[in-house]
Write an enzyme that holds these catalytic residues in place. Structure first.
Site, PDB file in Angstrom:
ATOM      1  N   CYS A 117      18.173   3.570   1.533  1.00 46.78           N
ATOM      2  CA  CYS A 117      18.270   5.014   1.628  1.00 46.78           C
ATOM      3  C   CYS A 117      18.087   5.671   0.310  1.00 46.78           C
ATOM      4  CB  CYS A 117      19.542   5.542   1.993  1.00 46.78           C
ATOM      5  SG  CYS A 117      20.238   4.657   3.331  1.00 46.78           S
ATOM      6  N   ARG A 170      12.286   6.456   0.981  1.00 44.51           N
ATOM      7  CA  ARG A 170      13.168   5.443   1.130  1.00 44.51           C
ATOM      8  C   ARG A 170      13.737   5.347   2.561  1.00 44.51           C
ATOM      9  NH1 ARG A 170      14.753   3.836  -4.266  1.00 44.51           N
ATOM     10  NH2 ARG A 170      16.387   2.877  -3.556  1.00 44.51           N
ATOM     11  N   TRP A 199      17.670   5.469   6.141  1.00 45.01           N
ATOM     12  CA  TRP A 199      17.170   4.430   6.711  1.00 45.01           C
ATOM     13  C   TRP A 199      18.037   3.747   7.604  1.00 45.01           C
ATOM     14  CZ3 TRP A 199      16.587  -1.034   7.220  1.00 45.01           C
ATOM     15  CH2 TRP A 199      15.304  -1.225   8.253  1.00 45.01           C
ATOM     16  N   ASN A 204      23.577   3.817  -0.613  1.00 41.37           N
ATOM     17  CA  ASN A 204      22.643   3.203  -0.205  1.00 41.37           C
ATOM     18  C   ASN A 204      22.932   1.583  -0.558  1.00 41.37           C
ATOM     19  OD1 ASN A 204      19.471   2.528  -2.535  1.00 41.37           O
ATOM     20  ND2 ASN A 204      19.771   1.888  -0.460  1.00 41.37           N
ATOM     21  N   GLY A 205      22.623   0.924   0.502  1.00 37.39           N
ATOM     22  CA  GLY A 205      23.011  -0.713   0.497  1.00 37.39           C
ATOM     23  C   GLY A 205      23.827  -1.087   1.707  1.00 37.39           C
ATOM     24  N   GLU A 230      -3.745  -8.219   6.041  1.00 37.70           N
ATOM     25  CA  GLU A 230      -3.326  -6.863   5.717  1.00 37.70           C
ATOM     26  C   GLU A 230      -4.084  -5.977   6.738  1.00 37.70           C
ATOM     27  OE1 GLU A 230      -1.673  -5.358   3.751  1.00 37.70           O
ATOM     28  OE2 GLU A 230      -2.461  -3.423   3.451  1.00 37.70           O
ATOM     29  N   LYS A 279      -1.798  -3.183   8.616  1.00 32.24           N
ATOM     30  CA  LYS A 279      -1.899  -1.794   8.637  1.00 32.24           C
ATOM     31  C   LYS A 279      -1.957  -0.959  10.030  1.00 32.24           C
ATOM     32  CE  LYS A 279      -1.311  -0.974   5.490  1.00 32.24           C
ATOM     33  NZ  LYS A 279      -0.882  -1.558   4.244  1.00 32.24           N
ATOM     34  N   GLU A 331       1.597  -1.002  11.435  1.00 32.02           N
ATOM     35  CA  GLU A 331       2.612  -0.176  10.799  1.00 32.02           C
ATOM     36  C   GLU A 331       2.094   1.346  11.589  1.00 32.02           C
ATOM     37  OE1 GLU A 331       3.398  -1.373   6.083  1.00 32.02           O
ATOM     38  OE2 GLU A 331       1.268  -1.230   6.800  1.00 32.02           O
ATOM     39  N   HIS A 354      -5.968 -22.658  17.481  1.00 37.07           N
ATOM     40  CA  HIS A 354      -4.888 -23.499  17.836  1.00 37.07           C
ATOM     41  C   HIS A 354      -3.658 -22.551  18.325  1.00 37.07           C
ATOM     42  CE1 HIS A 354      -6.551 -26.912  15.878  1.00 37.07           C
ATOM     43  NE2 HIS A 354      -6.906 -26.113  14.809  1.00 37.07           N
ATOM     44  N   LYS A 411       9.111   3.344   2.994  1.00 33.93           N
ATOM     45  CA  LYS A 411       8.249   2.955   1.979  1.00 33.93           C
ATOM     46  C   LYS A 411       8.695   2.065   0.983  1.00 33.93           C
ATOM     47  CE  LYS A 411       4.557   3.693  -0.567  1.00 33.93           C
ATOM     48  NZ  LYS A 411       3.535   2.783   0.033  1.00 33.93           N
TER      49      LYS A 411
HETATM   50  C1  G6P Z   1       7.760  -1.792   2.971  1.00 30.17           C
HETATM   51  C2  G6P Z   1       6.473  -0.956   2.857  1.00 30.17           C
HETATM   52  C3  G6P Z   1       5.217  -1.700   2.814  1.00 30.17           C
HETATM   53  C4  G6P Z   1       5.166  -2.540   1.247  1.00 30.17           C
HETATM   54  C5  G6P Z   1       6.337  -3.386   1.244  1.00 30.17           C
HETATM   55  C6  G6P Z   1       6.641  -3.996   0.016  1.00 30.17           C
HETATM   56  O1  G6P Z   1       7.736  -2.619   3.920  1.00 30.17           O
HETATM   57  O2  G6P Z   1       6.551  -0.259   4.200  1.00 30.17           O
HETATM   58  O3  G6P Z   1       4.260  -0.667   2.689  1.00 30.17           O
HETATM   59  O4  G6P Z   1       4.238  -3.168   1.177  1.00 30.17           O
HETATM   60  O5  G6P Z   1       7.670  -2.434   1.638  1.00 30.17           O
HETATM   61  O6  G6P Z   1       6.927  -3.136  -1.080  1.00 30.17           O
HETATM   62  P1  G6P Z   1       6.768  -3.081  -2.509  1.00 30.17           P
HETATM   63  O7  G6P Z   1       7.028  -1.656  -3.001  1.00 30.17           O
HETATM   64  O8  G6P Z   1       7.695  -3.976  -3.046  1.00 30.17           O
HETATM   65  O9  G6P Z   1       5.229  -3.326  -2.721  1.00 30.17           O
END
Ligand code: G6P
Length: 624
Positions: A2, A27, A77, A103-104, A497, A501, A504, A520, A619
């Protein structure tokens, strides 16, 4: 996981807190709340949903204008308990005198909750956080302990990670913050105090910063403050740093979403990241110079990261092994932190992180540091925990990335890893100066200002100009329920990747696979409804991938091809094809990534998804 912001000073606190929360929304954004102290009472406003909902609620309250100069705020979050108003922070103790944001994760919340319930304390939320504030309240009640001692006593009994800020209605001139495992920053300005999960809510007000370390508390009282230990009642010396970067106000410009803007910014962000880091004949990575001798003789390299940054790590492995011939292991940080990795002071551990605050990545760094490994951070946020806790590092210079799905940070990470691989190869004499020069001056598309031409801006611009046709393709596939993304070699991580994307931001199930490995298992999923995205550079894997395409085609799967080749065979095989500019195999990776970012983006927009803040994601993942 958070965002926390808090203020103590002479100004009205709500505008400072709300602005701060907006900066921290990356966050988490499933609920938000503020608490302030007025007339010796705690006043709390909370809302499910984004900070905007909270802001509307506050703006509709007449009393908010007089909220005074002491307040705490939080954007959440959810970890324990649904993301609703009841579970939003701040939480209060049974006496309603003490309030806290957190936060935690409090891992031993269950036995503590049982204990408090046995003392007839009633709980109002399903969160682990409420357990902590109730425990502080339990110690404080009836004058058992004073405020500061109650906080300390409670913190000494919790396991897990926390960053907290606490207020007590009996102490209208006091605020206590503490951390273990989750970051917390204190900003100082004359008689004002700012607290944030990172500097983003603070930097507008002051550049004088103190980073709290694990098991430290900041006790702010009147116009003064003290840093103390959570473990015992002793003062600790503290270094106040002046940070001299500024965080621009966020602006989408002409774009509907930040993600779209950030995809376009890659024209500049890659160049910014490379600027000054090479000459025509050598790679310069000043951030590593202090440790270069050790890095150069390292026998083994680990790369550790999460999410998109982990995918960049896979590319890094390929490049470092290819050029420098050092074995590289790439591990998810969440696994690495508990694995039996064999490390010593001849091991390099590269931690990659956009935010620099990902909890698992930080734990992986701490573990590597404990083993005496040389830790290198590749990170986009100067002053972040990753930057501070690694021994040396290289910043990607992308500016703030706001869209939750990472785009520009990924291509900058790849660029940095490319430079690092070349520098290592050069130092170890694994490539000749002629080959190095060729890499640094590759005339794939245009001569760039920094000499590292593979990242020619012209090629990226030319691809971005094709976005209308990528959008058209996206409309065609937006209703598919599953996708396969397939690539080989350097492009296998790009397949991963691309699939990530799409998942997500559009909530469509997608899997990335090595193109040949698809036989496989995943091939069993293929039918006439299933789009299969093939990444096909015209390189030594080309003929093999064509065979893989045929295998899917013969099972009636839809074929989407991303390629730099104009060969007819590809056009005949493809249901749809994105032709990216012809450059070289290293820039191909970047261009294919950008094409896939755009493809996912347009599908998500077509489906009406919240592209910048997709459901359930954040994020920066600041819990384990
Ligand atoms: C979250 C974000 C991703 C990111 C990942 C790692 O899952 O939604 O977009 O790649 O964290 O984050 P970092 O800031 O360590 O690259």
């Amino acid at each position: 996981m958070c965002g926390i912001v808090a203020y103590k000073g002479k100004k009205v606190c709500f505008p400072i807190l709300l602005n701060g929360l907006k900066k921290l929304e990356y966050r988490g954004y499933d609920s938000a709340g503020v608490a302030c102290l007025m007339n010796n009472k705690i006043h709390i406003t909370k809302r499910a949903g984004k900070v905007k909902e909270l802001e509307n609620a506050i703006n509709n309250k007449q009393s908010s204008k007089n909220c005074g100069g002491l307040g705490i705020a939080h954007t959440r979050w959810a970890t324990h308990g649904e993301p609703n108003q009841k579970n939003a922070h701040p939480h209060v103790d049974a006496s309603k005198k003490i309030t806290l944001v957190h936060n935690g994760i409090i891992e031993n919340y269950d036995p503590i909750k049982k204990f408090l319930k046995s003392k007839k304390i009633k709980f109002k939320s399903d969160t682990d956080t409420e357990v902590l504030v109730q425990l502080i309240g339990y110690f404080y009640k009836d004058g058992k302990l004073d405020f500061e001692k109650s906080v300390r006593a409670a913190l000494q009994r919790v396991d897990g990670a926390y960053a907290i800020v606490v207020l007590n209605a009996d102490f209208p001139d006091m605020m206590i913050a503490a951390r273990k495992g989750s970051p917390l920053v204190l900003g100082l300005k004359d008689n004002e105090f700012f607290i944030g999960s990172d500097v983003s809510p603070i930097i507008k007000h002051t550049q004088q910063i103190t980073y709290l370390n694990d098991s430290e508390m900041a006790v702010i009282n009147g116009d003064g403050y003290e840093i103390k230990s959570v473990d015992k009642d002793v003062s600790l010396p503290k270094k106040v740093e002046k940070i001299d970067y500024k965080i621009d106000d966020f602006d989408k410009g002409k774009f509907q979403y930040f993600m779209h803007k950030e995809i376009h910014e890659q024209v500049d962000t890659i160049l910014n990241t490379l600027k000054g880091r090479s000459t025509k004949s050598s790679v310069l990575l000043h951030g590593l110079s202090e440790y270069w001798e050790e890095i150069n003789v390292a026998e083994k390299i680990y790369i550790t990261a999460c999410g998109t940054s982990w995918h960049a790590g896979l590319i890094g492995k390929n490049l470092i092994e290819r050029f420098a011939e050092v074995p590289v292991h790439v591990e998810y940080a969440s696994e690495f932190r508990y694995n039996h990795s064999i490390m010593d002071n001849k091991t390099v551990v590269i931690a990659i992180s956009q935010s620099g605050e990902t909890a698992d990545t930080l734990a992986a760094i701490a573990k590597a540091n404990d083993f005496g490994a040389i830790t290198i951070g590749i990170c986009n946020v100067p002053g972040s925990s990753v930057s501070r806790e690694t021994k040396c590092g290289i910043h990607t210079r992308c500016g703030h990335e706001i869209g939750v799905a990472s785009t520009k940070a990924f291509t900058a990470q790849i660029s940095v890893l490319y430079l690092l691989a070349l520098k290592l190869a050069d130092s170890k004499k694994k490539i000749t100066s002629h080959v190095l020069k060729k890499h640094l001056n590759m005339s794939g598309y245009e001569k760039s200002a920094v000499g590292l031409n593979p990242y020619g801006t012209k090629a990226i611009k030319s691809l971005l100009r094709k976005e209308k046709s990528i959008n058209k393709m996206a409309q065609k596939y937006k209703n598919a329920s599953d996708f396969l993304y397939l690539g080989r070699g350097l492009n296998f991580p790009i397949a991963l990747e691309g699939a990530l994307k799409l998942k997500e931001i559009s909530y469509i199930h997608a899997e990335g696979y090595p193109a040949a490995e698809m036989k496989h298992g995943p091939i069993a999923l293929v039918d006439k409804n299933m789009p299969n995205v093939f990444i096909v550079p015209k390189d030594k894997t080309y003929d093999k991938i064509i065979s893989n395409i045929e295998e899917i085609k013969s099972r009636k799967g839809k074929i989407i091809i991303i390629t730099d080749s104009k060969d007819k065979i590809l056009r005949d095989l493809a249901d749809d094809l994105i032709l990216i500019p012809k450059t070289n195999q290293y820039l191909f990776v970047i261009l294919a990534t950008i094409a896939l970012q755009l493809f996912s983006y347009f599908i998500a927009v077509a489906k009406g998804c919240d592209v910048d803040q997709p459901r359930n994601l954040a994020k920066s993942v600041t819990v384990e």
